[in-house]
Design an enzyme around this catalytic site. Structure first.
Site, mmCIF file in Angstrom:
data_model
loop_
_atom_site.group_PDB
_atom_site.id
_atom_site.type_symbol
_atom_site.label_atom_id
_atom_site.label_comp_id
_atom_site.label_asym_id
_atom_site.label_seq_id
_atom_site.Cartn_x
_atom_site.Cartn_y
_atom_site.Cartn_z
ATOM 1 N N GLY A 34 32.577 47.079 38.089
ATOM 2 C CA GLY A 34 32.999 45.970 37.239
ATOM 3 C C GLY A 34 32.573 44.645 37.831
ATOM 4 O O GLY A 34 31.670 44.579 38.666
ATOM 5 N N SER A 37 35.324 38.310 41.520
ATOM 6 C CA SER A 37 35.075 36.881 41.659
ATOM 7 C C SER A 37 33.682 36.700 42.252
ATOM 8 O O SER A 37 33.359 37.270 43.282
ATOM 9 C CB SER A 37 36.138 36.241 42.564
ATOM 10 O OG SER A 37 36.199 36.899 43.803
ATOM 11 N N TYR A 38 32.849 35.950 41.587
ATOM 12 C CA TYR A 38 31.489 35.572 41.998
ATOM 13 C C TYR A 38 30.418 36.650 41.824
ATOM 14 O O TYR A 38 29.249 36.333 41.895
ATOM 15 C CB TYR A 38 31.458 35.091 43.466
ATOM 16 C CG TYR A 38 32.417 33.990 43.748
ATOM 17 C CD1 TYR A 38 32.161 32.696 43.299
ATOM 18 C CD2 TYR A 38 33.597 34.234 44.430
ATOM 19 C CE1 TYR A 38 33.063 31.688 43.532
ATOM 20 C CE2 TYR A 38 34.503 33.220 44.664
ATOM 21 C CZ TYR A 38 34.223 31.951 44.217
ATOM 22 O OH TYR A 38 35.117 30.951 44.440
ATOM 23 N N GLY A 39 30.741 37.916 41.646
ATOM 24 C CA GLY A 39 29.664 38.907 41.575
ATOM 25 C C GLY A 39 30.108 40.255 41.056
ATOM 26 O O GLY A 39 31.266 40.477 40.739
ATOM 27 N N LYS A 56 30.601 44.258 46.926
ATOM 28 C CA LYS A 56 30.481 43.135 45.999
ATOM 29 C C LYS A 56 29.136 42.467 46.242
ATOM 30 O O LYS A 56 28.848 42.026 47.353
ATOM 31 C CB LYS A 56 31.616 42.133 46.207
ATOM 32 C CG LYS A 56 31.617 40.990 45.189
ATOM 33 C CD LYS A 56 32.678 39.957 45.498
ATOM 34 C CE LYS A 56 34.062 40.461 45.243
ATOM 35 N NZ LYS A 56 35.071 39.377 45.346
ATOM 36 N N ASP A 146 46.475 33.832 43.446
ATOM 37 C CA ASP A 146 46.089 34.439 42.165
ATOM 38 C C ASP A 146 46.697 35.841 42.044
ATOM 39 O O ASP A 146 46.004 36.805 41.726
ATOM 40 C CB ASP A 146 44.564 34.495 42.033
ATOM 41 C CG ASP A 146 44.124 34.543 40.572
ATOM 42 O OD1 ASP A 146 44.907 34.108 39.703
ATOM 43 O OD2 ASP A 146 43.013 35.017 40.298
ATOM 44 N N ASN A 151 44.815 41.852 40.187
ATOM 45 C CA ASN A 151 44.437 41.679 41.591
ATOM 46 C C ASN A 151 45.270 42.542 42.537
ATOM 47 O O ASN A 151 45.253 42.328 43.748
ATOM 48 C CB ASN A 151 44.543 40.201 41.994
ATOM 49 C CG ASN A 151 43.404 39.385 41.411
ATOM 50 O OD1 ASN A 151 42.369 39.930 41.039
ATOM 51 N ND2 ASN A 151 43.597 38.086 41.306
#
Length: 491
Positions: A34, A37-39, A56, A146, A151
């Site tokens: 999936g 965050s960022y990638g 990631k 967050d 998460n």
């Protein structure tokens, strides 16, 4: 689906020798899991140990400063309740971050895959591990910032671990209080939205919202515009369950202790671990059935997707001959993990509907880019603005700004988005910070009606003021970034 071989030895950290090699020599990448965050996040096998890991892959044009911050925080953490970090590589234009693999995915994934919310016993078990992770982070003077079901990851044994440190922060002596709006609006603590400074207990508020999310399938205010939500969270009384009678007194009290508006009076992670709801939590073994069910559904959907792709390839020649009558619906028909926007009133059953929640769809992390019609995961970032770390709901401010400019072009008489005087509302009309609304009992019916009628324009004005404050902070950063890019292009 072929199962990976059993691990030969437990991977603790990548060796210096491994880190000098190309990542393909060290890992076999199996499949994409999936978006984080960022990638993109991939499942892979560490060849030497046989251990499954998550990788990631982050494009270097992303905000490297934020990525380095995430790696730094992960590198400092050594807890069974926090996702482990093994090492990093640079490969062509990508940074590869190697992390612990949690085979069951996020709690948000599991809820969507099964189309069912969680029962109290399951929630208590997940919260117990999550609180231990937060207790560890807060002891290390770190704020996650967050916390949400998307998460919180589960491994196949049912152990919950905190993940996605893309917006986490370190508390230091010189910066003991933060005054920046970071996070996802529906889960954000009032003091974070108000930018009055916050500390570790901001995560506790988010945990209370996450508790409601696991019980009801979505956080409070999820059906309204995020810009309205960020106005309502600090001004309204703390949220609670839609049907409190469905939940035990212990669970209700636990959520109540998390959702205290005054952060100084809010419970800490250590205190909440002693709460009866958590102390009576059952072992992680009770999560195995729901994890098995979710993983079977995921595998079945993957097989269906593969079969449809094969059928599409077989019929590709026919598609080309009759292109005007063929409509591809592979993503829609597979029914991959979509964020739900409404919940049925049935007991513990979530029904998927088309989005009625603007573009947020409860997307954990950041709203999808406009050209994405389906969400296939729980950790999305806006593909159009990877350079700047900013809260997801701020995309709406940009759209509001664009909308206002459009009105200016259409009608020269509509220069102000909210044509009202700053002094149209008396000071005593402001909502009390302590949430005490007893004074309303002393107002006449006419005064109450006037106050109710004035609420919407008052809210719109405050939202516009917040947007302008954010734009004033953001624009100098963008200008500085543009200047740096121009200098780099001149070399």
């Amino acid at each position: 689906m072929e199962q990976p071989p059993a691990p030969k030895s437990k991977l603790k950290k990548l060796s210096e020798d491994s880190l000098t090699k190309q990542p393909e020599e060290v890992f076999d990448v199996l499949e994409k899991l999936g978006e984080g965050s960022y990638g993109s996040v991939f499942k892979a096998i560490h060849k030497e140990s046989g251990q499954v890991v998550a990788i990631k892959q982050v494009p270097v044009e992303s905000d490297l400063q934020e990525i380095i911050k995430e790696i730094s925080i992960m590198q400092q953490c050594d807890s069974p309740y926090v996702v482990k970090y093994y090492g990093s590589y640079f490969k062509n234009t990508d940074l590869w971050i190697v992390m612990e693999y949690c085979g069951a995915g996020s709690v948000s994934d599991i809820i969507r895959l099964r189309n069912k919310t969680l029962i109290e016993d399951e929630i208590a078990t997940i919260l117990k591990s999550t609180l231990k992770g937060l207790e560890y982070l807060h002891f290390m003077r770190k704020i996650h910032r967050d916390i949400k079901a998307g998460n919180i990851l589960l491994n196949t044994e049912g152990h919950a671990k905190l993940a996605d440190f893309g917006v986490a922060g370190q508390l230091t002596d010189t910066m003991a209080k933060r005054n920046t709006v970071i996070g996802t609006p529906f889960w954000m603590a009032p003091e974070v939205i108000q930018e009055i400074g916050y500390n570790c207990v901001a995560d506790i508020w988010s945990l209370g919202i996450t508790s409601i999310e696991m019980a009801e399938g979505k956080p409070p205010y999820a059906d309204i515009h995020p810009m309205r939500a960020i106005f309502m969270i600090p001004t309204n009384p703390p949220p609670t369950f839609r049907k409190p009678e469905l939940w035990s007194d212990d669970f209700t009290d636990f959520v109540k202790k998390c959702l205290v508006k005054n952060p100084e009076q809010r419970a800490t992670a250590t205190q909440l671990l002693q709460h009866p709801f958590i102390k009576n939590a059952k072992p992680v073994s009770i999560l195995r059935d729901l994890i098995t069910e979710a993983m079977e559904i995921k595998a079945k959907r993957h097989e269906e997707q593969q079969r449809e792709l094969e059928e599409e390839e077989e019929n590709s020649d026919e598609d080309e001959l009759d292109s005007h009558t063929m409509v591809k619906t592979s993503v829609e028909s597979v029914g991959t993990m979509r964020a739900t926007s409404t919940m049925s009133e049935g007991a513990q059953t979530m029904i998927e509907h088309n989005s009625t929640m603007l573009e947020s769809d409860l997307g954990t992390m950041v709203i999808n880019s406009e050209d994405e019609e389906e969400e296939d995961g729980t950790m999305k970032r806006n593909a159009t603005s990877p350079q700047v770390q900013r809260p997801s709901f701020m995309d709406y401010f940009d759209k509001q700004d664009f909308k206002n400019k459009s009105h200016e072009n259409c009608n020269q008489n509509m220069h102000e988005p909210f044509p009202m005087s700053k002094n149209v509302f008396p000071d005593n009309w402001k909502v009390p910070q302590d949430g005490d609304f007893d004074f309303l009992k002393n107002l006449s019916l006419e005064e109450l009606q006037m106050r109710l009628k004035a609420l919407d324009p008052m809210m719109e004005r405050e939202i516009e003021e917040l947007r302008q404050r954010y734009t004033a902070k953001r624009q100098p950063i963008l200008d500085a970034m543009d200047a740096k890019k121009r200098r780099q292009q001149n070399f």
